[in-house]
Design a protein around this motif. Structure first.
Motif, PDB file in Angstrom:
ATOM      1  N   SER A 237     -10.702  10.380  -0.519  1.00  0.00           N
ATOM      2  CA  SER A 237     -10.288   9.410   0.499  1.00  0.00           C
ATOM      3  C   SER A 237      -9.957  10.072   1.830  1.00  0.00           C
ATOM      4  N   THR A 238      -9.564  11.336   1.803  1.00  0.00           N
ATOM      5  CA  THR A 238      -9.281  12.013   3.067  1.00  0.00           C
ATOM      6  C   THR A 238     -10.537  12.643   3.668  1.00  0.00           C
ATOM      7  N   SER A 239     -11.581  12.789   2.877  1.00  0.00           N
ATOM      8  CA  SER A 239     -12.851  13.301   3.400  1.00  0.00           C
ATOM      9  C   SER A 239     -13.757  12.162   3.862  1.00  0.00           C
ATOM     10  N   PHE A 240     -13.885  11.145   3.029  1.00  0.00           N
ATOM     11  CA  PHE A 240     -14.807  10.053   3.305  1.00  0.00           C
ATOM     12  C   PHE A 240     -14.105   8.801   3.799  1.00  0.00           C
ATOM     13  N   GLY A 241     -12.798   8.743   3.657  1.00  0.00           N
ATOM     14  CA  GLY A 241     -12.033   7.589   4.110  1.00  0.00           C
ATOM     15  C   GLY A 241     -11.898   6.520   3.042  1.00  0.00           C
ATOM     16  N   LEU A 242     -11.065   5.558   3.337  1.00  0.00           N
ATOM     17  CA  LEU A 242     -10.896   4.406   2.458  1.00  0.00           C
ATOM     18  C   LEU A 242     -12.089   3.471   2.629  1.00  0.00           C
ATOM     19  N   ARG A 243     -12.344   2.671   1.621  1.00  0.00           N
ATOM     20  CA  ARG A 243     -13.444   1.701   1.695  1.00  0.00           C
ATOM     21  C   ARG A 243     -13.083   0.617   2.715  1.00  0.00           C
ATOM     22  N   THR A 244     -13.974   0.321   3.632  1.00  0.00           N
ATOM     23  CA  THR A 244     -13.670  -0.642   4.686  1.00  0.00           C
ATOM     24  C   THR A 244     -14.522  -1.914   4.640  1.00  0.00           C
ATOM     25  N   ALA A 245     -15.408  -2.044   3.671  1.00  0.00           N
ATOM     26  CA  ALA A 245     -16.311  -3.201   3.622  1.00  0.00           C
ATOM     27  C   ALA A 245     -15.544  -4.516   3.571  1.00  0.00           C
ATOM     28  N   LEU A 246     -14.507  -4.588   2.759  1.00  0.00           N
ATOM     29  CA  LEU A 246     -13.734  -5.824   2.636  1.00  0.00           C
ATOM     30  C   LEU A 246     -12.971  -6.105   3.930  1.00  0.00           C
ATOM     31  N   ALA A 247     -12.366  -5.094   4.504  1.00  0.00           N
ATOM     32  CA  ALA A 247     -11.613  -5.278   5.755  1.00  0.00           C
ATOM     33  C   ALA A 247     -12.545  -5.754   6.872  1.00  0.00           C
ATOM     34  N   GLN A 248     -13.746  -5.217   6.925  1.00  0.00           N
ATOM     35  CA  GLN A 248     -14.689  -5.626   7.966  1.00  0.00           C
ATOM     36  C   GLN A 248     -15.097  -7.090   7.805  1.00  0.00           C
ATOM     37  N   LYS A 249     -15.254  -7.519   6.575  1.00  0.00           N
ATOM     38  CA  LYS A 249     -15.592  -8.938   6.341  1.00  0.00           C
ATOM     39  C   LYS A 249     -14.398  -9.832   6.659  1.00  0.00           C
ATOM     40  N   LEU A 250     -13.201  -9.400   6.256  1.00  0.00           N
ATOM     41  CA  LEU A 250     -12.011 -10.219   6.483  1.00  0.00           C
ATOM     42  C   LEU A 250     -11.584 -10.232   7.944  1.00  0.00           C
ATOM     43  N   GLU A 251     -12.016  -9.258   8.702  1.00  0.00           N
ATOM     44  CA  GLU A 251     -11.689  -9.196  10.122  1.00  0.00           C
ATOM     45  C   GLU A 251     -12.220 -10.431  10.861  1.00  0.00           C
TER      46      GLU A 251
ATOM     47  N   GLN B  70      -6.348   0.291  10.393  1.00  0.00           N
ATOM     48  CA  GLN B  70      -5.493   1.324  10.980  1.00  0.00           C
ATOM     49  C   GLN B  70      -5.138   2.373   9.923  1.00  0.00           C
ATOM     50  N   LEU B  71      -4.807   1.924   8.715  1.00  0.00           N
ATOM     51  CA  LEU B  71      -4.516   2.853   7.624  1.00  0.00           C
ATOM     52  C   LEU B  71      -5.735   3.716   7.309  1.00  0.00           C
ATOM     53  N   ALA B  72      -6.906   3.096   7.305  1.00  0.00           N
ATOM     54  CA  ALA B  72      -8.143   3.852   7.033  1.00  0.00           C
ATOM     55  C   ALA B  72      -8.323   4.976   8.049  1.00  0.00           C
ATOM     56  N   LYS B  73      -7.928   4.735   9.299  1.00  0.00           N
ATOM     57  CA  LYS B  73      -7.998   5.792  10.313  1.00  0.00           C
ATOM     58  C   LYS B  73      -7.024   6.919   9.991  1.00  0.00           C
ATOM     59  N   GLU B  74      -5.847   6.567   9.468  1.00  0.00           N
ATOM     60  CA  GLU B  74      -4.839   7.583   9.098  1.00  0.00           C
ATOM     61  C   GLU B  74      -5.376   8.500   7.998  1.00  0.00           C
ATOM     62  N   PHE B  75      -6.192   7.951   7.106  1.00  0.00           N
ATOM     63  CA  PHE B  75      -6.738   8.736   6.008  1.00  0.00           C
ATOM     64  C   PHE B  75      -7.861   9.650   6.464  1.00  0.00           C
ATOM     65  N   ARG B  76      -8.402   9.418   7.647  1.00  0.00           N
ATOM     66  CA  ARG B  76      -9.523  10.230   8.156  1.00  0.00           C
ATOM     67  C   ARG B  76      -9.159  10.939   9.442  1.00  0.00           C
ATOM     68  N   VAL B  77      -7.992  11.508   9.497  1.00  0.00           N
ATOM     69  CA  VAL B  77      -7.530  12.184  10.712  1.00  0.00           C
ATOM     70  C   VAL B  77      -8.438  13.348  11.033  1.00  0.00           C
TER      71      VAL B  77
END
Length: 163
Positions: A128-142, A156-163
């Motif tokens: 999760s710190t290399s590839f990040g959290l999965r964002t497909a659901l967040a992008q649809k819910l956005e 925002q949390l997903a960005k924290e995981f990919r510093v």
């Protein structure tokens, strides 16, 4: 066993990055000292086989848009997270993302939002710190007005995981 909210998950990710940067084995991040996260071989082997199978079938179901099958597969992955080599980490995030996508396709926006929020309650790991959290659901819910705030918080949390 996991973080109580996305703020705690973000703090753990920052702590994890600091640990990686300094590589001090005597100063493990707090969450890595939890004895519940230690997995022995007898528990890990069946978990690896089960979760790899569920992941493969889940990817196939998602690509084939078999949402009715994807939900139960994701629920099984979530219920068996205790067998995971990395409990409450990237596999948990992926399973809740898949479950949320299936719920969204069924028209259950509230359940999809709940899945998104739960998928954020994970500890950082090498994946999760290399590839990040999965964002497909967040992008649809956005794109859904009542889910926009939850989606923004997650992204925002997903960005924290990919510093």
């Amino acid at each position: 066993m996991g973080p109580r909210n996305s703020k705690e998950a973000a703090a753990a990710a920052r702590q994890y990055y600091a640990w990686i940067e300094y590589q001090d084995p005597s100063k493990l991040p707090d969450f890595m000292n939890d004895p519940r996260l230690e997995v022995g071989l007898p528990r890990m082997l069946p978990g690896v086989v089960l979760h790899a199978s569920l992941s493969l079938i889940g990817v196939i179901c998602q690509k084939a848009r078999l949402w009715a099958l994807l939900g139960p597969l994701a629920r099984l992955r979530i219920r068996t997270d205790w067998l995971s080599y990395e409990p409450r980490q990237c596999g948990y995030n992926a399973a809740y993302t898949r479950l949320g996508l299936a719920e969204l396709k069924r028209g259950n926006t509230n359940a999809a939002i709940a899945c998104l929020q739960e998928s954020a309650r994970v500890w950082p790991c090498p994946h999760s710190t290399s590839f990040g959290l999965r964002t497909a659901l967040a992008q649809k819910l956005e794109k859904v007005p009542e889910a926009n705030a939850a989606a923004q918080e997650y992204l925002q949390l997903a960005k924290e995981f990919r510093v």
